[in-house]
Enzyme design. Structure first.
Site, PDB file in Angstrom:
ATOM      1  N   PHE A  25      96.681  96.754  76.823  1.00 50.61           N
ATOM      2  CA  PHE A  25      95.934  96.247  77.970  1.00 50.61           C
ATOM      3  C   PHE A  25      95.554  97.432  78.841  1.00 50.61           C
ATOM      4  O   PHE A  25      96.414  98.181  79.301  1.00 50.61           O
ATOM      5  CB  PHE A  25      96.740  95.252  78.800  1.00 50.61           C
ATOM      6  N   ASP A  83      97.577 106.020  79.011  1.00 50.94           N
ATOM      7  CA  ASP A  83      97.278 105.119  80.123  1.00 50.94           C
ATOM      8  C   ASP A  83      98.558 104.956  80.930  1.00 50.94           C
ATOM      9  O   ASP A  83      99.467 104.241  80.541  1.00 50.94           O
ATOM     10  CB  ASP A  83      96.805 103.767  79.577  1.00 50.94           C
ATOM     11  N   LYS A 123      96.889 102.147  90.619  1.00 48.00           N
ATOM     12  CA  LYS A 123      97.910 101.298  91.217  1.00 48.00           C
ATOM     13  C   LYS A 123      98.683 102.000  92.328  1.00 48.00           C
ATOM     14  O   LYS A 123      98.214 102.097  93.445  1.00 48.00           O
ATOM     15  CB  LYS A 123      98.809 100.716  90.136  1.00 48.00           C
TER      16      LYS A 123
END
Length: 413
Positions: free
Chosen positions: A153, A238, A267
């Site tokens: 994801f 990632d 984030k």
């Protein structure tokens, strides 16, 4: 014809259902949240509009490593907002260079390209990888391939869902972007077999978050690094969810001592105050970009840069990776000791933890709803997994408070 709405009635809304009704009436149905309406937060705790208090065990998918409304980051935001918030990249600002320097020092990578969302950082990485393939490696035009892992994801743009293996993420959104090859996560032999002269990069999460807190076999990242080096293939991680202290290291790739060619982060880069992301890489990779190749009006703006500097300082000064390592080991060991018939496995690293339930347990969402009633906010992922990822500022006493209630729910529900 546009009709003016009387918005004065909104000022009197005070009950949970009315707020939920507003969202469902006017908003797209693209999320499935728990029905709690949060109005304030501090540290590891949040309060709803009816003044019920909850321990946040999701941290906005790890965007709140520093906790809610950290005063130091807040002050940096306020001070910068009084001066200048946006210049665009048509001009320089006095915060961007300092942000670059700090991020490079922390990551060990020498170059930064700032963006806003995590998905934008991934799109940036894809563009950099492809241009590197053509201009440096010598791959034939339009033939570059990027190897990714199943169960990944990385966001929800068209290019990113193009390499997803989750059917829902692709359903109804074709045609997809070509140039991606999928191999099983954790399978070194499959990675090596998938590489061809057209392979530009291996792009993966060092720990799969949305995929269910999936931790690869010991040594997998180091073996992948060796394979990539032998084949002149970039290794790009990632780290949007795993980075900035979450797993007990500043970055999750550090658990195996590998040196990537690039990483994506976001984030917690702002501590929850502002959308900030970045792609970091070696000079060889980043130098493929020329003026006009890529950019963003808001990427690298002075407000974002000032916030990110403070957010990074908090992570370092408050030793949040070390806290995550210590408290994560404690939390995981206590969860593993719960004598619940529903638990299949507890796994995690640092304060990124998944409790996988047995198929007959009836799914993780019903347990998340039960936890909410006990004052704990957690969220299911991949249907049968409860994710626990509290802010890294959480105290051991707060964890003990949560563990009592988690055990009750997992045994009684």
């Amino acid at each position: 014809m546009l009709v003016s709405a009387d918005l004065s009635s909104n000022l009197t809304i005070s009950d949970t259902q009315s707020y939920i009704d507003l969202e469902t009436t006017y908003g797209a149905d693209n999320y499935h949240p728990l029905d709690v309406v949060i109005t304030k937060g501090k540290g590891a705790w949040v309060w709803d509009i009816e003044d019920n208090k909850y321990l946040d065990c999701l941290s906005a998918y790890s965007a709140l490593n520093q906790g809610h409304c950290h005063p130091r980051i807040f002050q940096a935001m306020v001070e910068q907002a009084k001066k200048v918030t946006l210049t665009s990249r048509a001009f320089r600002n006095d915060q961007l260079g300092k942000f670059y320097e700090k991020l490079c020092q922390i990551s060990g990578l020498p170059k930064v390209l700032p963006m806003n969302s995590g998905a934008e950082a991934v799109e940036t990485a894809i563009k950099a990888i492809r241009k590197w393939a053509y201009t440096i490696k010598g791959v034939a035009k339009s033939q570059a391939e990027i190897i990714v892992c199943s169960n990944n994801f990385a966001g929800r743009t068209i290019s990113i869902v193009s390499f997803s293996t989750e059917e829902q993420y692709q359903h109804g959104f074709a045609p997809f972007t070509p140039g991606f090859k999928v191999v099983p996560y954790g399978d070194v032999a499959a990675l090596e077999a998938a590489i061809t002269p057209n392979t530009a990069a291996f792009f993966l999460e060092p720990i799969q978050g949305e995929g269910g807190i999936m931790i690869p076999p010991d040594g997998y990242l180091k073996q992948a690094e060796r394979i990539c080096r032998r084949n002149n293939v970039l290794l790009v991680f990632d780290e949007i969810q795993t980075g900035l202290g979450r797993t007990g290291k500043m970055f999750a790739f550090e658990h195996e001592g590998v040196k990537p060619d690039g990483i994506t982060i976001g984030k917690a880069l702002s501590g929850g105050f502002y959308p900030i992301s970045a792609f970091l890489s070696t000079s060889e990779v980043m130098d493929v970009f020329n003026p006009g190749d890529h950019g963003s009006t808001f990427g690298g703006n002075p407000l974002a840069a000032a916030i990110a500097i403070a957010a990074l300082d908090v992570i370092v000064d408050e030793e949040l990776p070390e806290r995550a390592a210590e408290l994560g080991n404690y939390f995981i060991s206590k969860l593993q000791a719960i004598p619940s018939p529903h638990i299949e496995e507890v796994r995690g690293r640092g304060l990124l933890i998944g409790v996988e339930l047995k198929p007959e347990a009836g799914g993780a969402r019903r347990f998340c709803k039960a936890l909410m009633k006990e004052g704990i906010l957690a969220k299911e992922t991949r249907e049968n997994i409860i994710r626990f990822a509290p802010p890294l500022v959480i105290s051991r006493s707060d964890l003990d408070w949560a563990l009592e209630r988690i055990e009750q729910v997992l045994i009684a529900s």
